[in-house]
Each structure stands twice: as C-alpha cells, then as structure tokens.
Design a protein around this motif. Sequence first.
Motif: not given
Length: 452
Positions: A29-47
């Motif tokens: 989840s790397i903002f500078a590279q626009a990688v994985g932010l939505a996916e990581t946020a969705a996983y945290l929501k589930e957790v």
Amino acid sequence: MPEINQTKEKASLTEHYLEVLEKLIASKSIFAQAVGLAETAAYLKEVFEDAGAEVTVDESYAAPFILAQFKSSRPEAKHIIFYNHYDTQPADADQVWQSDPFQLTFRNGYMYGRGVDDDKGHITARLTAVVAYLKKHRDLPAHITFMMEGAEESASVDLEKYLAKYADKLTDADLLVWEQGIRNKENQIEISGGTKGIVTFNAEVKSAKVDSHSKFGAIFDSATWYLLNALSSLRAADGRILVDGIYEDIIQPSQHELDLVAEHAHIDLESLRELYDLSLPTLAKTQEDLKRRLFFEPALTIEGLSSGYLGQGVKTIIPAQASAKLEVRLVPGMDPHKVLGLIEKQLAKNGYNQVQLTYTLGEKGYRSDMTAPAIQNVINIADRFSQEGVAVLPTTAGTGPMHQVFEALQVPIVAFGIGNPDSRDHGSDENVKMTDYETHIKMIEELIASYD
C-alpha cells in the motif's frame, strides 16, 4: 475465568492479530506508486468489523480514509483516538533486505517487514489491546476511534478534507495517540509530542535546447554547474540556511522544552557515527548543538541530483538540463509555501533566477504541551512498563501531519510505540522487537483501563 485461561486466550488473540499483520505487510500500500491503497483499506474494514467496530471507509480522495469506532455504553464516557496510517514507503531494488520486505519474517526475537513499525504493526498491536479489554470486560470505559489514512508518507494528501468532513466524530476527544514511537537506546519508553514540518520541492535548470559538445566547456556554462552553484549559495558550510527571513517566524522553544530535550533525548554523535557508518564530519560539533539542531531548527537537504550522462563509458557533453529534489525540515512557526517563496527570492538575489522551483509537498511543524493531564496520564502508565524510566520529549525530529490534526481537533497529542533506535523505518530490514510489541499491547490496555 481462571488466570491460566486468560493468558492462553490473550496469547491466541495476539497470534491472531499477528496473522492479520502478516496479511497487511503482504498487502503493498504505497501512495507514491499508487499501489494497493483501496485493497488494504478494504481488508482493514473487514478486520475491524470482525472485531466489533463500526467502520467507515471513505474513498472520496486519492487515499481511502478509515474510521473504526468502538463505542462505550457509558453516557459520560470520554473519547480516545488512535491516529495511524496504512500506507508505507516503497521497498525497491535500491534497498538490500535479508528477507522479502513484503513478507512478515521472525528472526532472533524481531519481526521484519515493510510497515512493521511504520505503521502497520501499531495498528494490530492497538487493536489487539482493545479486543483483549473487551473480551475481559464486555464494555469499554471510553469511546475508542481508530483514524487511519493512506497518504501519510506523501505529506498526508487530502487529510485536512477528511478531518473537516468527519469533525463531528472526532472533536471533543480527551486524547489522541499518535502513530508510533520507540524504546530508546537507554531502554526507556519514549513519550513524545510534536513533529517537524516539511516543504519538498524540485529545482530545474535548462541552459540550452540540447546538450552541447564538451569542447565548449571553456566558454559555455552548463545547467549542471549552474544548479550546483545555485544550491551551494543557499547553505553555509556549517549547515545554516542562507535565506533572508527564513528564521524570523520560528517559534522558539520554551525553557521547559529545552530542558526536556536536554534530559531525555538520548542521542549522541558517536552513536550516530557508528549506527550509520558516517564518513563525513557532522555539522553539529557538540551534544548541545546536536540536540538544538535536531529538534528545534530547520534544515535544508538535497534529496537527489540528476544531470548529464551516467552510463557506461564516456560521453563528452555539456548537459543542457539539471534537476534536483530538495526539502526543508520546518519547525513551528514556519509555513511551507512562505519558505519556498523566500528560497525563490534568495536565488534571484544571488543571481540564479534561471532556477525553476516547483512545490511538491508541505506540512507545518507542531509541539505538544506535555503538561496536559491526558498526556501526564500516559507518562505515568509508561513508567510502570519501563524499568529504566521514561523519556519525555516535546517534539521529534521526524515529520508528520500532527499540526493539521491538532488544528482540526484541538486534542492533546502524544506518541509512543513499538519501535527501537534501529527500526530502520523507510530503510532496509525495517523491524520491531517482539517484546516491545507485546509491551505496547499491555500499555494500551492499561490506558483504556485508566478511563474506568
């Protein structure tokens, strides 16, 4: 419940959230590279929903914003906020890791992985504590909110918009626990408040339409030399910034703040030389000078330079372009845009008006009031978990969005966490000590219990 069963249940809970941490580390989840932010946020929501929280994930801007709320049934309950971020720095080929940076690895009592300290490990440790308390007591003595952003490593882009949008859920809190902290080299838990600010910018020079033959080196100036000379004109040999007016707005530290740093900042030149294997002389020459510069003064840094040919062999040219990435670490009172404007004026005054500056990121600095009752409570709790004593600092040398969070929420802010002096945040082999991780869980439980 018998003590032995409680112990087993807590160990199982810790193991469960270490498995969560393993998945978080694997989720780039790397903002500078626009990688994985939505996916990581969705996983945290589930957790967090599985843990019993009411969760909001807002994707209005580039990095999803997460609020996970655990509510107390008590009408008079106070409110604790945990600020964290789920974005990390990259771990690219320029860094040499002993193991896969995106795989949580255990070696010799330490955990390794990108984000294990900065900042995903803090999320899982704090969540472990909240769930452990709930399992024992069935209710919380205070409302607890996890506020998690995804752009902290890029100057918290759009955080102020999210803060304004969710002000009704975040204001009137008793305490905000900041993202992270360390146990210092004296084995003391460090309790800190405040961060330096920053302004980052690009500098570029174009001296010609195309590169020219180096036979003209005696008569043509080059973009490279021009930029090097321009940047050199902005800093004295001792590191002082040579920009008119740049020191005028600084809010000077109080005597109490100076005394706290003098007593509790366990950092010295020799240890830094050894830790980083420094080969150049340091700008600070004394302990007093080191601490004042590190905690209370701005610094101008060249992050990178680019110009000309750096490939195999020789290419005899005068480069037509040169560029650099720079930053100024700011202290309270300094405004990022104003500082960049002063630098631009100084370059023109020095005769370098062909340097084009472009603002990239900026945050203001902030220092916490370490005498606030809610912060004093944290210090007292930490003292019970730190046999060597507690180190109290009004600010750190790092940068984060603490100023904008305080301006929006007006809440006492304090930082403590699971790191160590060699946790290597942003570097290779980022790590935390397992015992520090476990101690943090216990401390957060005690913090919650103190509101009973």
